[in-house]
Design a protein around this motif. Structure first.
Motif, PDB file in Angstrom:
ATOM      1  N   ALA A  35     -28.427  70.762 -60.556  1.00 53.02           N
ATOM      2  CA  ALA A  35     -28.208  69.457 -59.933  1.00 53.02           C
ATOM      3  C   ALA A  35     -28.892  69.372 -58.573  1.00 53.02           C
ATOM      4  CB  ALA A  35     -26.716  69.196 -59.784  1.00 53.02           C
ATOM      5  N   ASP A  36     -29.183  68.146 -58.164  1.00 52.50           N
ATOM      6  CA  ASP A  36     -29.761  67.849 -56.850  1.00 52.50           C
ATOM      7  C   ASP A  36     -28.621  67.554 -55.885  1.00 52.50           C
ATOM      8  OD1 ASP A  36     -31.119  66.930 -54.654  1.00 52.50           O
ATOM      9  OD2 ASP A  36     -32.130  65.273 -55.680  1.00 52.50           O
ATOM     10  N   TRP A  37     -28.533  68.341 -54.813  1.00 53.32           N
ATOM     11  CA  TRP A  37     -27.481  68.181 -53.810  1.00 53.32           C
ATOM     12  C   TRP A  37     -28.070  67.765 -52.459  1.00 53.32           C
ATOM     13  CZ3 TRP A  37     -22.595  68.808 -55.787  1.00 53.32           C
ATOM     14  CH2 TRP A  37     -22.499  69.495 -57.007  1.00 53.32           C
ATOM     15  N   SER A  38     -29.273  67.251 -52.460  1.00 55.66           N
ATOM     16  CA  SER A  38     -29.962  66.931 -51.216  1.00 55.66           C
ATOM     17  C   SER A  38     -29.500  65.597 -50.635  1.00 55.66           C
ATOM     18  CB  SER A  38     -31.478  66.872 -51.459  1.00 55.66           C
ATOM     19  OG  SER A  38     -31.786  65.800 -52.346  1.00 55.66           O
ATOM     20  N   ALA A  52     -19.844  54.982 -32.456  1.00 57.88           N
ATOM     21  CA  ALA A  52     -19.020  55.744 -33.403  1.00 57.88           C
ATOM     22  C   ALA A  52     -19.152  55.120 -34.789  1.00 57.88           C
ATOM     23  CB  ALA A  52     -17.568  55.730 -32.959  1.00 57.88           C
ATOM     24  N   ALA A  53     -18.901  55.929 -35.809  1.00 54.62           N
ATOM     25  CA  ALA A  53     -18.977  55.440 -37.188  1.00 54.62           C
ATOM     26  C   ALA A  53     -18.043  56.256 -38.076  1.00 54.62           C
ATOM     27  CB  ALA A  53     -20.404  55.518 -37.721  1.00 54.62           C
ATOM     28  N   ILE A  54     -17.465  55.590 -39.047  1.00 58.24           N
ATOM     29  CA  ILE A  54     -16.654  56.231 -40.076  1.00 58.24           C
ATOM     30  C   ILE A  54     -17.095  55.663 -41.417  1.00 58.24           C
ATOM     31  CG2 ILE A  54     -14.333  56.619 -40.988  1.00 58.24           C
ATOM     32  CD1 ILE A  54     -13.271  56.049 -38.151  1.00 58.24           C
ATOM     33  N   TYR A  55     -17.368  56.537 -42.361  1.00 58.49           N
ATOM     34  CA  TYR A  55     -17.763  56.112 -43.696  1.00 58.49           C
ATOM     35  C   TYR A  55     -16.850  56.753 -44.733  1.00 58.49           C
ATOM     36  CZ  TYR A  55     -22.187  54.724 -41.491  1.00 58.49           C
ATOM     37  OH  TYR A  55     -23.142  54.161 -40.679  1.00 58.49           O
ATOM     38  N   VAL A  56     -16.435  55.952 -45.691  1.00 53.01           N
ATOM     39  CA  VAL A  56     -15.785  56.464 -46.895  1.00 53.01           C
ATOM     40  C   VAL A  56     -16.848  56.414 -47.986  1.00 53.01           C
ATOM     41  CG1 VAL A  56     -13.873  56.225 -48.505  1.00 53.01           C
ATOM     42  CG2 VAL A  56     -13.587  55.506 -46.123  1.00 53.01           C
ATOM     43  N   MET A  57     -17.165  57.577 -48.563  1.00 56.35           N
ATOM     44  CA  MET A  57     -18.263  57.698 -49.512  1.00 56.35           C
ATOM     45  C   MET A  57     -17.746  58.113 -50.887  1.00 56.35           C
ATOM     46  SD  MET A  57     -20.963  57.216 -47.470  1.00 56.35           S
ATOM     47  CE  MET A  57     -22.324  57.844 -48.462  1.00 56.35           C
ATOM     48  N   ALA A  58     -18.535  57.807 -51.909  1.00 49.57           N
ATOM     49  CA  ALA A  58     -18.195  58.249 -53.263  1.00 49.57           C
ATOM     50  C   ALA A  58     -19.462  58.328 -54.093  1.00 49.57           C
ATOM     51  CB  ALA A  58     -17.187  57.303 -53.912  1.00 49.57           C
ATOM     52  N   ALA A  59     -19.404  59.154 -55.138  1.00 47.23           N
ATOM     53  CA  ALA A  59     -20.506  59.268 -56.098  1.00 47.23           C
ATOM     54  C   ALA A  59     -19.923  59.749 -57.415  1.00 47.23           C
ATOM     55  CB  ALA A  59     -21.574  60.243 -55.597  1.00 47.23           C
ATOM     56  N   ALA A 103     -24.264  64.723 -45.043  1.00 43.42           N
ATOM     57  CA  ALA A 103     -23.279  63.638 -45.000  1.00 43.42           C
ATOM     58  C   ALA A 103     -23.421  62.684 -46.174  1.00 43.42           C
ATOM     59  CB  ALA A 103     -23.403  62.881 -43.686  1.00 43.42           C
ATOM     60  N   ASP A 104     -24.658  62.383 -46.571  1.00 42.20           N
ATOM     61  CA  ASP A 104     -24.882  61.451 -47.682  1.00 42.20           C
ATOM     62  C   ASP A 104     -25.562  62.151 -48.865  1.00 42.20           C
ATOM     63  OD1 ASP A 104     -27.375  61.855 -46.603  1.00 42.20           O
ATOM     64  OD2 ASP A 104     -27.869  59.721 -46.371  1.00 42.20           O
ATOM     65  N   ALA A 105     -25.223  63.415 -49.071  1.00 45.46           N
ATOM     66  CA  ALA A 105     -25.848  64.179 -50.144  1.00 45.46           C
ATOM     67  C   ALA A 105     -25.496  63.609 -51.516  1.00 45.46           C
ATOM     68  CB  ALA A 105     -25.420  65.640 -50.073  1.00 45.46           C
ATOM     69  N   ARG A 106     -26.415  63.775 -52.434  1.00 43.20           N
ATOM     70  CA  ARG A 106     -26.134  63.461 -53.826  1.00 43.20           C
ATOM     71  C   ARG A 106     -25.052  64.411 -54.337  1.00 43.20           C
ATOM     72  NH1 ARG A 106     -31.398  62.928 -52.631  1.00 43.20           N
ATOM     73  NH2 ARG A 106     -32.439  60.986 -53.265  1.00 43.20           N
ATOM     74  N   ASN A 110     -26.102  62.622 -58.490  1.00 43.60           N
ATOM     75  CA  ASN A 110     -25.750  61.206 -58.481  1.00 43.60           C
ATOM     76  C   ASN A 110     -25.773  60.653 -57.062  1.00 43.60           C
ATOM     77  OD1 ASN A 110     -25.135  61.080 -61.349  1.00 43.60           O
ATOM     78  ND2 ASN A 110     -23.386  62.386 -60.830  1.00 43.60           N
ATOM     79  N   ALA A 111     -26.484  59.554 -56.863  1.00 44.80           N
ATOM     80  CA  ALA A 111     -26.594  58.952 -55.539  1.00 44.80           C
ATOM     81  C   ALA A 111     -25.241  58.419 -55.082  1.00 44.80           C
ATOM     82  CB  ALA A 111     -27.606  57.824 -55.560  1.00 44.80           C
ATOM     83  N   PRO A 112     -24.885  58.656 -53.832  1.00 44.13           N
ATOM     84  CA  PRO A 112     -23.597  58.161 -53.327  1.00 44.13           C
ATOM     85  C   PRO A 112     -23.676  56.689 -52.949  1.00 44.13           C
ATOM     86  CG  PRO A 112     -24.742  59.303 -51.583  1.00 44.13           C
ATOM     87  CD  PRO A 112     -25.612  59.436 -52.815  1.00 44.13           C
ATOM     88  N   PHE A 113     -22.519  56.092 -52.786  1.00 45.09           N
ATOM     89  CA  PHE A 113     -22.438  54.727 -52.279  1.00 45.09           C
ATOM     90  C   PHE A 113     -21.343  54.669 -51.226  1.00 45.09           C
ATOM     91  CE2 PHE A 113     -19.797  55.004 -56.067  1.00 45.09           C
ATOM     92  CZ  PHE A 113     -18.606  54.392 -55.713  1.00 45.09           C
ATOM     93  N   VAL A 114     -21.446  53.680 -50.352  1.00 42.46           N
ATOM     94  CA  VAL A 114     -20.487  53.509 -49.262  1.00 42.46           C
ATOM     95  C   VAL A 114     -19.336  52.645 -49.755  1.00 42.46           C
ATOM     96  CG1 VAL A 114     -20.118  52.630 -46.931  1.00 42.46           C
ATOM     97  CG2 VAL A 114     -22.277  53.772 -47.506  1.00 42.46           C
ATOM     98  N   VAL A 115     -18.139  53.212 -49.759  1.00 45.75           N
ATOM     99  CA  VAL A 115     -16.941  52.455 -50.113  1.00 45.75           C
ATOM    100  C   VAL A 115     -16.506  51.585 -48.939  1.00 45.75           C
ATOM    101  CG1 VAL A 115     -14.509  52.636 -50.809  1.00 45.75           C
ATOM    102  CG2 VAL A 115     -16.205  54.239 -51.736  1.00 45.75           C
ATOM    103  N   LYS A 116     -16.593  52.148 -47.753  1.00 42.27           N
ATOM    104  CA  LYS A 116     -16.191  51.424 -46.537  1.00 42.27           C
ATOM    105  C   LYS A 116     -16.944  51.993 -45.349  1.00 42.27           C
ATOM    106  CE  LYS A 116     -13.538  48.615 -44.067  1.00 42.27           C
ATOM    107  NZ  LYS A 116     -13.341  47.176 -44.306  1.00 42.27           N
TER     108      LYS A 116
END
Length: 244
Positions: A35-38, A52-59, A103-106, A110-116
């Motif tokens: 798998a690609d984890w980049s 400042a920033a806060i992200y909720v991520m999912a993939a 922080a935004d690794a696959r 699978n490419a991640p997306f921003v939930v919030k």
């Protein structure tokens, strides 16, 4: 009873079946080694802004379970910081990991997306509360991971979101494990009183309130409707409608 059983099949298992059929048609890695984890480039350069920033991520996760579930994580950047801190829960060693991946690794390619996403002064005010909720997570010992019904990666992120309702974030309906509140029947009211959750071992339950809308939970999946930002929440598929 037959009508009720048919309704359950229609509203829960047809979306799951559709998601599985789609997933089986997708080209994906055979194992985590392939798998690609980049980094995906989904998030902006943290050094480009002092805010400042806060992200909720999912993939989507890997293997066959990726047909019906996502993996979620948190990304935090205090004001003035030039890098992100990423928090995941995993199924080996000490469960909660910091910066084990970009922080935004696959995730399993699978490419991640921003939930919030929360930025600026609001994010700066909430960073300490998010970090405190992470530190207070009760299932961070060795062996404190169960892929289903929880506590898993989604149970961890959902814990933080319930503890910091000011984030106004709800995980996707196919974030399996997000509804796990502990073994046995449990009831939780968010700190601001806007959401109420009932869970039976994470296997069945309900959520109701302004952030969640109305949700019915079964076997780790959720079916529901969001009225404040109109959308359907479908098992295995996700949210269809206005973005949160």
């Amino acid at each position: 009873m037959r009508v009720a059983a048919l309704a359950i099949v229609m509203v829960f298992f047809l979306p799951l079946g559709s998601a599985t059929a789609w997933w089986l048609s997708v080209d994906r890695p055979a194992s985590w080694r392939e798998a690609d984890w980049s980094a995906s480039g989904v998030l902006p350069d943290p050094a480009a802004s002092p805010d400042a920033a806060i992200y909720v991520m999912a993939a989507r996760t890997g293997g066959l379970k990726g047909a019906v579930s996502v993996h979620s994580w948190l990304v935090v950047k205090p004001a003035g910081a030039r890098r992100y801190d990423r928090y995941d829960k995993v199924g080996w060693g000490r469960p909660v990991r910091v910066n084990a991946y970009a922080a935004d690794a696959r995730w399993y390619s699978n490419a991640p997306f921003v939930v919030k996403a929360v930025h600026g002064a609001k994010a700066a005010a909430l960073v300490p509360a998010v970090e405190a909720a992470i530190a207070a997570y009760p299932h961070d010992g060795r062996g404190d991971y169960r892929i289903w019904p929880g506590p898993n990666s989604n149970s961890f992120v959902a814990h933080v979101l319930r503890a910091v309702p000011e984030l106004d974030a709800v995980l996707p309906p196919h974030a399996v494990g997000r509804d796990y509140l502990g073994d046995g029947p449990r009831v939780h009211v968010d700190a601001d009183g806007r959401d109420v959750h009932f869970s039976l071992y994470g296997l069945a339950g309900l959520s109701a309130g302004l952030p969640s809308g109305l949700e019915v939970h079964l076997l780790g999946q959720a079916l529901g409707i969001d009225l404040t930002r109109p959308a359907l929440k479908l098992p295995g598929i996700g949210r269809i409608g206005m973005a949160r």
